[in-house]
Design a protein around this motif. Structure first.
Motif, PDB file in Angstrom:
ATOM      1  N   LEU A   8      44.776  43.125  50.836  1.00  0.00           N
ATOM      2  CA  LEU A   8      43.838  42.580  49.844  1.00  0.00           C
ATOM      3  C   LEU A   8      44.569  42.105  48.588  1.00  0.00           C
ATOM      4  O   LEU A   8      45.743  42.432  48.369  1.00  0.00           O
ATOM      5  N   GLY A   9      43.817  41.394  47.753  1.00  0.00           N
ATOM      6  CA  GLY A   9      44.402  40.764  46.566  1.00  0.00           C
ATOM      7  C   GLY A   9      44.976  41.728  45.542  1.00  0.00           C
ATOM      8  O   GLY A   9      45.766  41.328  44.684  1.00  0.00           O
ATOM      9  N   ASP A  10      44.586  42.992  45.600  1.00  0.00           N
ATOM     10  CA  ASP A  10      45.155  43.969  44.665  1.00  0.00           C
ATOM     11  C   ASP A  10      46.058  44.955  45.407  1.00  0.00           C
ATOM     12  O   ASP A  10      46.259  46.079  44.958  1.00  0.00           O
ATOM     13  N   MET A  32      43.719  36.780  52.628  1.00  0.00           N
ATOM     14  CA  MET A  32      42.554  35.899  52.662  1.00  0.00           C
ATOM     15  C   MET A  32      42.057  35.557  51.261  1.00  0.00           C
ATOM     16  O   MET A  32      41.721  36.463  50.493  1.00  0.00           O
ATOM     17  N   GLU A  33      42.015  34.281  50.950  1.00  0.00           N
ATOM     18  CA  GLU A  33      41.311  33.836  49.740  1.00  0.00           C
ATOM     19  C   GLU A  33      39.887  33.516  50.174  1.00  0.00           C
ATOM     20  O   GLU A  33      39.699  32.647  51.050  1.00  0.00           O
ATOM     21  N   VAL A  34      38.913  34.228  49.616  1.00  0.00           N
ATOM     22  CA  VAL A  34      37.533  33.985  50.089  1.00  0.00           C
ATOM     23  C   VAL A  34      36.569  33.804  48.916  1.00  0.00           C
ATOM     24  O   VAL A  34      36.705  34.457  47.880  1.00  0.00           O
ATOM     25  N   GLU A  37      34.654  36.889  47.275  1.00  0.00           N
ATOM     26  CA  GLU A  37      35.364  37.735  46.305  1.00  0.00           C
ATOM     27  C   GLU A  37      35.501  37.045  44.950  1.00  0.00           C
ATOM     28  O   GLU A  37      35.591  37.715  43.919  1.00  0.00           O
ATOM     29  N   HIS A  43      33.837  35.504  38.312  1.00  0.00           N
ATOM     30  CA  HIS A  43      35.109  35.851  37.678  1.00  0.00           C
ATOM     31  C   HIS A  43      35.623  34.721  36.784  1.00  0.00           C
ATOM     32  O   HIS A  43      35.476  33.535  37.108  1.00  0.00           O
ATOM     33  N   LYS A  47      41.382  34.719  36.030  1.00  0.00           N
ATOM     34  CA  LYS A  47      41.509  35.899  36.901  1.00  0.00           C
ATOM     35  C   LYS A  47      41.621  35.464  38.364  1.00  0.00           C
ATOM     36  O   LYS A  47      42.470  35.964  39.111  1.00  0.00           O
ATOM     37  N   PHE A  51      44.880  36.101  40.850  1.00  0.00           N
ATOM     38  CA  PHE A  51      44.851  36.748  42.171  1.00  0.00           C
ATOM     39  C   PHE A  51      45.414  35.803  43.238  1.00  0.00           C
ATOM     40  O   PHE A  51      46.263  36.198  44.039  1.00  0.00           O
ATOM     41  N   ALA A 104      40.320  50.003  50.362  1.00  0.00           N
ATOM     42  CA  ALA A 104      40.092  49.112  49.218  1.00  0.00           C
ATOM     43  C   ALA A 104      39.823  49.908  47.949  1.00  0.00           C
ATOM     44  O   ALA A 104      39.504  51.101  48.008  1.00  0.00           O
ATOM     45  N   GLY A 105      39.916  49.213  46.817  1.00  0.00           N
ATOM     46  CA  GLY A 105      39.756  49.849  45.508  1.00  0.00           C
ATOM     47  C   GLY A 105      38.329  49.843  44.999  1.00  0.00           C
ATOM     48  O   GLY A 105      38.103  50.033  43.804  1.00  0.00           O
ATOM     49  N   GLU A 106      37.380  49.595  45.840  1.00  0.00           N
ATOM     50  CA  GLU A 106      35.985  49.711  45.399  1.00  0.00           C
ATOM     51  C   GLU A 106      35.089  50.024  46.590  1.00  0.00           C
ATOM     52  O   GLU A 106      35.404  49.673  47.736  1.00  0.00           O
ATOM     53  N   ARG A 108      32.249  48.833  47.575  1.00  0.00           N
ATOM     54  CA  ARG A 108      31.691  47.675  48.290  1.00  0.00           C
ATOM     55  C   ARG A 108      32.646  47.179  49.373  1.00  0.00           C
ATOM     56  O   ARG A 108      32.246  46.977  50.532  1.00  0.00           O
ATOM     57  N   ILE A 394      39.175  45.586  38.209  1.00  0.00           N
ATOM     58  CA  ILE A 394      38.851  45.965  39.581  1.00  0.00           C
ATOM     59  C   ILE A 394      37.911  47.158  39.414  1.00  0.00           C
ATOM     60  O   ILE A 394      38.098  47.972  38.494  1.00  0.00           O
TER      61      ILE A 394
HETATM   62  C1  DLZ Z   1      39.247  39.813  42.527  1.00  0.00           C
HETATM   63  C2  DLZ Z   1      39.580  39.137  43.813  1.00  0.00           C
HETATM   64  C3  DLZ Z   1      39.425  37.755  43.938  1.00  0.00           C
HETATM   65  C4  DLZ Z   1      38.984  36.899  42.812  1.00  0.00           C
HETATM   66  N1  DLZ Z   1      39.664  37.133  45.107  1.00  0.00           N
HETATM   67  C5  DLZ Z   1      40.122  37.839  46.169  1.00  0.00           C
HETATM   68  C6  DLZ Z   1      40.373  37.209  47.405  1.00  0.00           C
HETATM   69  O1  DLZ Z   1      40.130  36.027  47.596  1.00  0.00           O
HETATM   70  N2  DLZ Z   1      40.880  37.957  48.413  1.00  0.00           N
HETATM   71  C7  DLZ Z   1      41.125  39.288  48.277  1.00  0.00           C
HETATM   72  O2  DLZ Z   1      41.637  39.911  49.213  1.00  0.00           O
HETATM   73  N3  DLZ Z   1      40.830  39.921  47.121  1.00  0.00           N
HETATM   74  C8  DLZ Z   1      40.338  39.239  46.064  1.00  0.00           C
HETATM   75  N4  DLZ Z   1      40.019  39.866  44.894  1.00  0.00           N
HETATM   76  C9  DLZ Z   1      40.080  41.371  44.844  1.00  0.00           C
HETATM   77  C10 DLZ Z   1      38.846  41.979  45.564  1.00  0.00           C
HETATM   78  O3  DLZ Z   1      37.653  41.351  45.106  1.00  0.00           O
HETATM   79  C11 DLZ Z   1      38.664  43.465  45.315  1.00  0.00           C
HETATM   80  O4  DLZ Z   1      38.462  43.680  43.941  1.00  0.00           O
HETATM   81  C12 DLZ Z   1      39.815  44.309  45.683  1.00  0.00           C
HETATM   82  O5  DLZ Z   1      40.275  43.990  46.963  1.00  0.00           O
HETATM   83  C13 DLZ Z   1      39.483  45.804  45.583  1.00  0.00           C
HETATM   84  O6  DLZ Z   1      38.694  46.194  46.625  1.00  0.00           O
END
Ligand code: DLZ
Ligand code: FAD
Length: 502
Positions: A8-10, A32-34, A37, A43, A47, A51, A104-106, A108, A394
């Motif tokens: 994941l992005g973080d 994955m850029e999606v 998210e 956002h 930010k 990411f 993951a860090g949350e 959801r 996050i």
């Molecule tokens: C904050 C963010 C954004 C803007 N975009 C992505 C993304 O495209 N792909 C991804 O893997 N993670 C993204 N994130 C971080 C997630 O939304 C999320 O905050 C973290 O993965 C923590 O669960």
């Protein structure tokens, strides 16, 4: 058949648990850029760019290290827009039946991960305190006092310790860290990282897709690789750490950074580890390059507050962000999204947020958070705003700071009292009031600083709930000393301001 390893992005750390657990020859890394998210809250464009750029750089580094990386770009026409959709698509593409990921860090995203094909989820061990260790510490306690937790972390890490005792004889030097900034004092600007070709491409994409989100990308200068993040750390240690303690709570018009480190985005994305950052600060102390009050104060933020809020987030459960102890229902005032305001302290903090996707701690807590709480703003709205606008936001770190520390919406699980303040506090800690339309000394009347009447009105409104709090008795004593007609004038002044805000 390869194992699919979504990152994941973080989770941009080369020592990530999954990267230690699989062989390069057996794994396909998926990044994955999606759209989901980027938009589940709107956002800040800076930010999103941070990411995506850091993710693209990390993917390049993994490839260079010999990993097979499948990177899905936002503008891939087949992109489903969701993490789970992309995991399913990649599993089919690679014929993978097994998924291995770091939790993951949350809540959801963790819930989404459970739906991934034959998934094994590993603990995120990039923290100093595991979720179970925090729960063991918290469960038997009536109050989750950060200072107690912090001392445990000091002992566990050995940072600034002399055997069992804290170096210098004190655990905490906070009382030395509340100085106002002398007039004319200037600060060394932080190192900036000019966008390279990857970042420039991302900035163009983000501008095209998310230009309707609040905030500008013009000042983008974040470190987007580990090498750059290490340079940012070195820059902070050399130039701003020595003065970090003194002006930690100060605010100065036109100074967005002061002596803060600006390292939270790099740490939260995984480009830097919390321990290495603290060890660099401790080394500066041991080398005589930074004083104890600065280094202790800085280390406390990371091994204390940062680890504490992360533990609390998972300990409190998935409904934490819905808490609303003070029954606050006002929609978020438009000024948070950049609508003009005459209050200098607010315009400075919102302005920095829009320009930089950043505001320093005291602006977040005592200006923006304080205003939201005094005005009775719905903490759910406040939480979503903070999650959207800050480059380091996050949910595991943002939610306890907002719901618990700044809005008192968890009823005191985190903070022992609401962080409520009137104009006098802002005047003491900043130079903003000098150039404000309002007069910070007045409580009522057309030029009175709105924070003054809002502060007393907040206390009066919540007297039944809060007056029994020992840490608030002095404030309630102050309120009760006003004559009834003065109390009525103050409350009418606050009501007038709140009506205008609506
Ligand atoms: C904050 C963010 C954004 C803007 N975009 C992505 C993304 O495209 N792909 C991804 O893997 N993670 C993204 N994130 C971080 C997630 O939304 C999320 O905050 C973290 O993965 C923590 O669960
Ligand atoms: P510095 O002042 O240089 O502090 C050093 C480091 O300590 C930071 O980089 C950060 O990693 C850590 N730190 C400091 N305070 C805290 C804290 N209260 N909780 C966790 N870590 C801390 N921090 C985030 O990382 N993400 C957020 O979404 C976030 N939201 C916040 C919302 C509110 C209402 C408040 C009051 C605070 C929030 N914080 C958040 C904490 C803090 O404001 C930021 O970590 C800090 O402003 C980041 O800037 P810096 O790196 O220059 O910090």
């Amino acid at each position: 058949m390869p194992t699919l390893v979504p990152i994941l992005g973080d989770q941009l750390s080369h020592n990530l648990a999954t990267l230690r657990a699989v062989a390069k020859s057996d794994a396909v890394i998926l990044m994955m850029e999606v759209a989901d998210e980027a938009t589940y809250v709107p956002h800040h464009p800076q930010k999103i760019a941070l990411f995506f750029s850091a993710m693209r750089h990390f993917a390049e580094e993994l490839r260079a290290a010999g990993w097979q990386v499948d990177y899905v770009r936002l503008d891939d026409p087949a992109n489903t827009g969701s993490l789970s959709g992309e995991v399913a698509r990649a599993a089919a593409r690679w014929g993978a039946t097994r998924t291995l990921a770091v939790k993951a860090g949350e809540w959801r995203v963790l819930a989404a991960q459970h739906s991934w094909p034959d998934v094994t989820l590993l603990d995120d061990d990039r923290f100093l305190c595991g979720i179970d260790q925090f729960a063991d510490w918290a469960a038997p306690r009536k109050r989750l006092i950060m200072e107690d937790f912090y001392r445990l972390m000091r002992r566990q890490t050995g940072l600034l310790m002399d055997g069992e005792q804290p170096i210098g004889g004190q655990w905490n030097y906070d009382q030395e860290n509340r100085k106002a900034v002398p007039k004319g004092q200037r600060f060394t600007p932080p190192i900036c990282f000019a966008p390279d070709a990857i970042t420039a491409e991302v900035l163009a994409l983000v501008q095209a897709r998310f230009h309707n989100h609040f905030g500008s990308t013009a000042s983008f200068a974040w470190p987007v690789t580990r090498t750059q993040a290490l340079a940012a750390l070195a820059d902070f240690i050399a130039h701003r750490l020595p003065g970090f303690g003194d002006y930690q709570d100060a605010m100065v018009t036109g100074e967005d950074v002061l002596n803060h480190s600006l390292l939270s985005p790099a740490i939260n994305l995984g480009l830097l580890g919390p321990l290495e950052v603290c060890e660099a600060a401790a080394a500066a102390y041991h080398a005589g390059a930074a004083p104890l009050n600065a280094v202790e104060g800085f280390i406390r933020q990371i091994i204390g507050w940062r680890e504490y809020v992360r533990g609390l987030y998972w300990f409190a459960g998935p409904d934490y962000t819905a808490r609303n102890h003070l029954d606050a229902t006002r929609p978020l005032p438009a000024l948070f999204w950049g609508a003009p305001t005459d209050l200098k302290c607010l315009s400075e903090a919102v302005g920095a947020t829009g320009r930089n996707a950043m505001a320093h701690h005291i602006q977040r807590l005592m200006i923006l958070g304080n205003f939201a709480m005094l005005t009775g703003t719905d903490p759910g709205h406040v939480h979503r705003w903070y999650l959207a606008v800050y480059a380091d936001a996050i949910e595991w770190v943002e939610a306890p700071n907002v719901i618990g520390m700044s809005q008192f919406a968890d009823g005191g699980l985190m903070a022992t009292k609401p962080y409520a303040a009137g104009g006098a506090y802002v005047n003491r800690m900043s130079d903003h009031c000098k150039s404000c339309t309002y007069d910070v000394k007045q409580r009522t009347g057309p030029r009175a600083c709105p924070l003054n009447s809002l502060y007393w009105d907040f206390l009066a409104r919540h007297e039944e709930r809060l007056a029994g709090n020992q840490r608030l008795w002095r404030m309630y004593d102050g309120w009760r000393r006003f004559a009834p007609d003065e109390q009525a004038r103050i409350r009418a002044q606050a009501a007038g301001f709140l009506a205008g805000l609506a």
